[in-house]
Enzyme design. Structure first.
Site, PDB file in Angstrom:
ATOM      1  N   ARG A  84      11.133  -1.509  11.129  1.00  0.00           N
ATOM      2  CA  ARG A  84       9.994  -1.012  11.904  1.00  0.00           C
ATOM      3  C   ARG A  84       9.790  -1.898  13.130  1.00  0.00           C
ATOM      4  NH1 ARG A  84       4.819   0.254   8.161  1.00  0.00           N
ATOM      5  NH2 ARG A  84       3.732  -0.963   9.730  1.00  0.00           N
ATOM      6  N   ARG A 138      -9.920   1.197   8.427  1.00  0.00           N
ATOM      7  CA  ARG A 138      -9.428  -0.093   8.886  1.00  0.00           C
ATOM      8  C   ARG A 138     -10.567  -0.996   9.329  1.00  0.00           C
ATOM      9  NH1 ARG A 138      -3.713   0.407   8.379  1.00  0.00           N
ATOM     10  NH2 ARG A 138      -2.816  -1.278   9.584  1.00  0.00           N
ATOM     11  N   LYS A 190       0.846  -1.210   0.000  1.00  0.00           N
ATOM     12  CA  LYS A 190       0.000   0.000   0.000  1.00  0.00           C
ATOM     13  C   LYS A 190       0.878   1.255   0.000  1.00  0.00           C
ATOM     14  CE  LYS A 190      -1.981  -1.101   3.925  1.00  0.00           C
ATOM     15  NZ  LYS A 190      -1.265  -2.349   4.238  1.00  0.00           N
ATOM     16  N   ARG A 233      -0.780  -8.759  13.073  1.00  0.00           N
ATOM     17  CA  ARG A 233      -1.367  -7.715  12.208  1.00  0.00           C
ATOM     18  C   ARG A 233      -2.200  -8.351  11.103  1.00  0.00           C
ATOM     19  NH1 ARG A 233       4.135  -5.328  10.820  1.00  0.00           N
ATOM     20  NH2 ARG A 233       3.116  -4.228   9.104  1.00  0.00           N
TER      21      ARG A 233
HETATM   22  P1  AP5 Z   1       4.867  -1.581   1.878  1.00  0.00           P
HETATM   23  O1  AP5 Z   1       4.553  -0.753   0.690  1.00  0.00           O
HETATM   24  O2  AP5 Z   1       5.629  -0.978   2.971  1.00  0.00           O
HETATM   25  O3  AP5 Z   1       3.545  -2.337   2.400  1.00  0.00           O
HETATM   26  P2  AP5 Z   1       2.269  -1.792   3.176  1.00  0.00           P
HETATM   27  O4  AP5 Z   1       1.074  -2.425   2.567  1.00  0.00           O
HETATM   28  O5  AP5 Z   1       2.307  -0.317   3.288  1.00  0.00           O
HETATM   29  O6  AP5 Z   1       2.520  -2.515   4.580  1.00  0.00           O
HETATM   30  P3  AP5 Z   1       2.441  -1.931   6.060  1.00  0.00           P
HETATM   31  O7  AP5 Z   1       3.212  -2.895   6.907  1.00  0.00           O
HETATM   32  O8  AP5 Z   1       2.833  -0.513   6.118  1.00  0.00           O
HETATM   33  O9  AP5 Z   1       0.916  -2.095   6.328  1.00  0.00           O
HETATM   34  P4  AP5 Z   1       0.185  -2.077   7.676  1.00  0.00           P
HETATM   35  O10 AP5 Z   1      -1.211  -1.943   7.272  1.00  0.00           O
HETATM   36  O11 AP5 Z   1       0.508  -3.244   8.544  1.00  0.00           O
HETATM   37  O12 AP5 Z   1       0.863  -0.866   8.446  1.00  0.00           O
HETATM   38  P5  AP5 Z   1       0.395   0.639   8.721  1.00  0.00           P
HETATM   39  O13 AP5 Z   1       1.589   1.480   8.741  1.00  0.00           O
HETATM   40  O14 AP5 Z   1      -0.737   1.007   7.883  1.00  0.00           O
HETATM   41  O15 AP5 Z   1       5.674  -2.882   1.327  1.00  0.00           O
HETATM   42  C1  AP5 Z   1       6.144  -3.860   2.236  1.00  0.00           C
HETATM   43  C2  AP5 Z   1       7.549  -4.330   1.802  1.00  0.00           C
HETATM   44  O16 AP5 Z   1       7.448  -5.058   0.571  1.00  0.00           O
HETATM   45  C3  AP5 Z   1       8.533  -3.182   1.513  1.00  0.00           C
HETATM   46  O17 AP5 Z   1       9.822  -3.593   1.893  1.00  0.00           O
HETATM   47  C4  AP5 Z   1       8.443  -3.001  -0.020  1.00  0.00           C
HETATM   48  O18 AP5 Z   1       9.657  -2.512  -0.546  1.00  0.00           O
HETATM   49  C5  AP5 Z   1       8.167  -4.422  -0.479  1.00  0.00           C
HETATM   50  N1  AP5 Z   1       7.285  -4.508  -1.646  1.00  0.00           N
HETATM   51  C6  AP5 Z   1       6.227  -3.708  -1.966  1.00  0.00           C
HETATM   52  N2  AP5 Z   1       5.638  -4.125  -3.101  1.00  0.00           N
HETATM   53  C7  AP5 Z   1       6.332  -5.236  -3.497  1.00  0.00           C
HETATM   54  C8  AP5 Z   1       6.214  -6.125  -4.614  1.00  0.00           C
HETATM   55  N3  AP5 Z   1       5.243  -5.977  -5.520  1.00  0.00           N
HETATM   56  N4  AP5 Z   1       7.094  -7.166  -4.695  1.00  0.00           N
HETATM   57  C9  AP5 Z   1       8.080  -7.321  -3.776  1.00  0.00           C
HETATM   58  N5  AP5 Z   1       8.249  -6.493  -2.710  1.00  0.00           N
HETATM   59  C10 AP5 Z   1       7.394  -5.470  -2.587  1.00  0.00           C
HETATM   60  O19 AP5 Z   1      -0.162   0.492  10.220  1.00  0.00           O
HETATM   61  C11 AP5 Z   1       0.704   0.198  11.280  1.00  0.00           C
HETATM   62  C12 AP5 Z   1      -0.059   0.195  12.587  1.00  0.00           C
HETATM   63  O20 AP5 Z   1      -0.607   1.499  12.836  1.00  0.00           O
HETATM   64  C13 AP5 Z   1      -1.271  -0.738  12.643  1.00  0.00           C
HETATM   65  O21 AP5 Z   1      -0.905  -2.057  13.003  1.00  0.00           O
HETATM   66  C14 AP5 Z   1      -2.131  -0.049  13.705  1.00  0.00           C
HETATM   67  O22 AP5 Z   1      -1.644  -0.315  14.985  1.00  0.00           O
HETATM   68  C15 AP5 Z   1      -1.917   1.427  13.397  1.00  0.00           C
HETATM   69  N6  AP5 Z   1      -2.888   2.000  12.445  1.00  0.00           N
HETATM   70  C16 AP5 Z   1      -2.640   2.498  11.206  1.00  0.00           C
HETATM   71  N7  AP5 Z   1      -3.749   2.957  10.628  1.00  0.00           N
HETATM   72  C17 AP5 Z   1      -4.758   2.741  11.506  1.00  0.00           C
HETATM   73  C18 AP5 Z   1      -6.151   2.992  11.467  1.00  0.00           C
HETATM   74  N8  AP5 Z   1      -6.751   3.536  10.401  1.00  0.00           N
HETATM   75  N9  AP5 Z   1      -6.886   2.625  12.564  1.00  0.00           N
HETATM   76  C19 AP5 Z   1      -6.319   2.072  13.640  1.00  0.00           C
HETATM   77  N10 AP5 Z   1      -4.997   1.800  13.732  1.00  0.00           N
HETATM   78  C20 AP5 Z   1      -4.222   2.142  12.677  1.00  0.00           C
HETATM   79 MG    MG Z   2       2.606   1.050   4.846  1.00  0.00          MG
END
Ligand code: AP5
Ligand code: MG
Ligand code: ZN
Length: 224
Positions: A157, A88, A13, A168
């Protein structure tokens, strides 16, 4: 136009939101990044959010809405924005549409298998200074351990440990996945298979956006 990127942790994402933001000239808003900024600053909100983020659980809606509302009300969001990691759950979506119901919207799910997600997230590194994302297997920095953009140090992270990643993923399945049906019924839901390289996924997403932009433009001209 507003674009919502849905998908499990590690689906890409953030990576795709960044590329789309550059291509479309609209900002990317990641609630995860905003929360991590608050945690790094040690603000009152960050202190409250920290425990949940570290455990891989969802942060309370009150905190999420406080930072999100602030961000969306800034001028650069008037023409549209990309949401990464929000909403979410269905409750967040419903509350959101009571506040912001002013834009054409596309919801795009990036779907990837659990084992692939674990592989991506255990090898992810982010820049400590600017937040840029890398991957030791799939998207390496030019110089080891240094950010291509700003030269900052690359770190892991806190929630990218395998047991937290799996937690997660379970939270995603239980809380976030019901949104797929919610948007499917709304009629603005699209899905792309996320098991290809970053550029290929981008092309798939961009094709969906382009064809819908045309549709939105036609609909607008019908009103004139
Ligand atoms: P990346 O692009 O970083 O993936 P992502 O989908 O953004 O993954 P996240 O881990 O950030 O998602 P998340 O939903 O767990 O975390 P968030 O920060 O939102 O890609 C991942 C890796 O793969 C990278 O190394 C990239 O280079 C690689 N990659 C990408 N595409 C690829 C491909 N096609 N092929 C190979 N490699 C690839 O949330 C974190 C925490 O915050 C949550 O757990 C929660 O506690 C809180 N939070 C956030 N938003 C909310 C909300 N709305 N409500 C409540 N709590 C929230
Ligand atoms: Mg992310
Ligand atoms: Zn950097």
């Amino acid at each position: 136009m507003r674009i919502i990127l849905l998908g499990p942790p590690g689906a890409g994402k953030g990576t795709q939101a960044e590329l789309l933001s550059k291509k479309l000239g609209i900002p990317k808003i990641s609630t995860g990044d905003l929360l991590r900024d608050e945690i790094a600053k040690g603000s009152e909100l960050g202190i409250k959010a920290k425990k949940k983020v570290e455990k891989g659980e969802l942060v309370d809606d009150e905190l999420v809405f406080a930072i999100l509302k602030n961000r969306i009300e800034r001028d650069d969001c008037k023409k549209g924005y990309i949401l990464d990691g929000f909403p979410r759950n269905v409750a967040q979506a419903e509350r959101f549409y009571k506040m912001f119901n002013d834009q054409e919207e596309l919801v795009i799910e990036i779907s990837v298998s659990e084992d692939e997600l674990v592989r991506r997230l255990t090898s992810r590194r982010i820049c400590k200074k600017c937040g840029a994302t890398y991957n030791l297997l799939f998207f390496k920095p030019r110089v080891e351990n240094k950010c291509d953009v700003c030269g900052g140090e690359l770190i892991r992270r806190d929630d990218d440990r395998e047991e937290v990643i799996r937690k997660r993923f379970r939270v995603y399945e239980k809380e976030t996945k019901p949104l797929i049906n919610y948007y499917y019924k709304k009629g603005n839901y699209f899905r792309v298979a996320g098991d290809a390289d970053i550029n290929e996924i981008f092309n798939r997403i961009y094709a969906i956006i382009k064809s819908n932009m045309r549709r939105f433009a036609e609909r607008k001209s019908d009103y004139l």
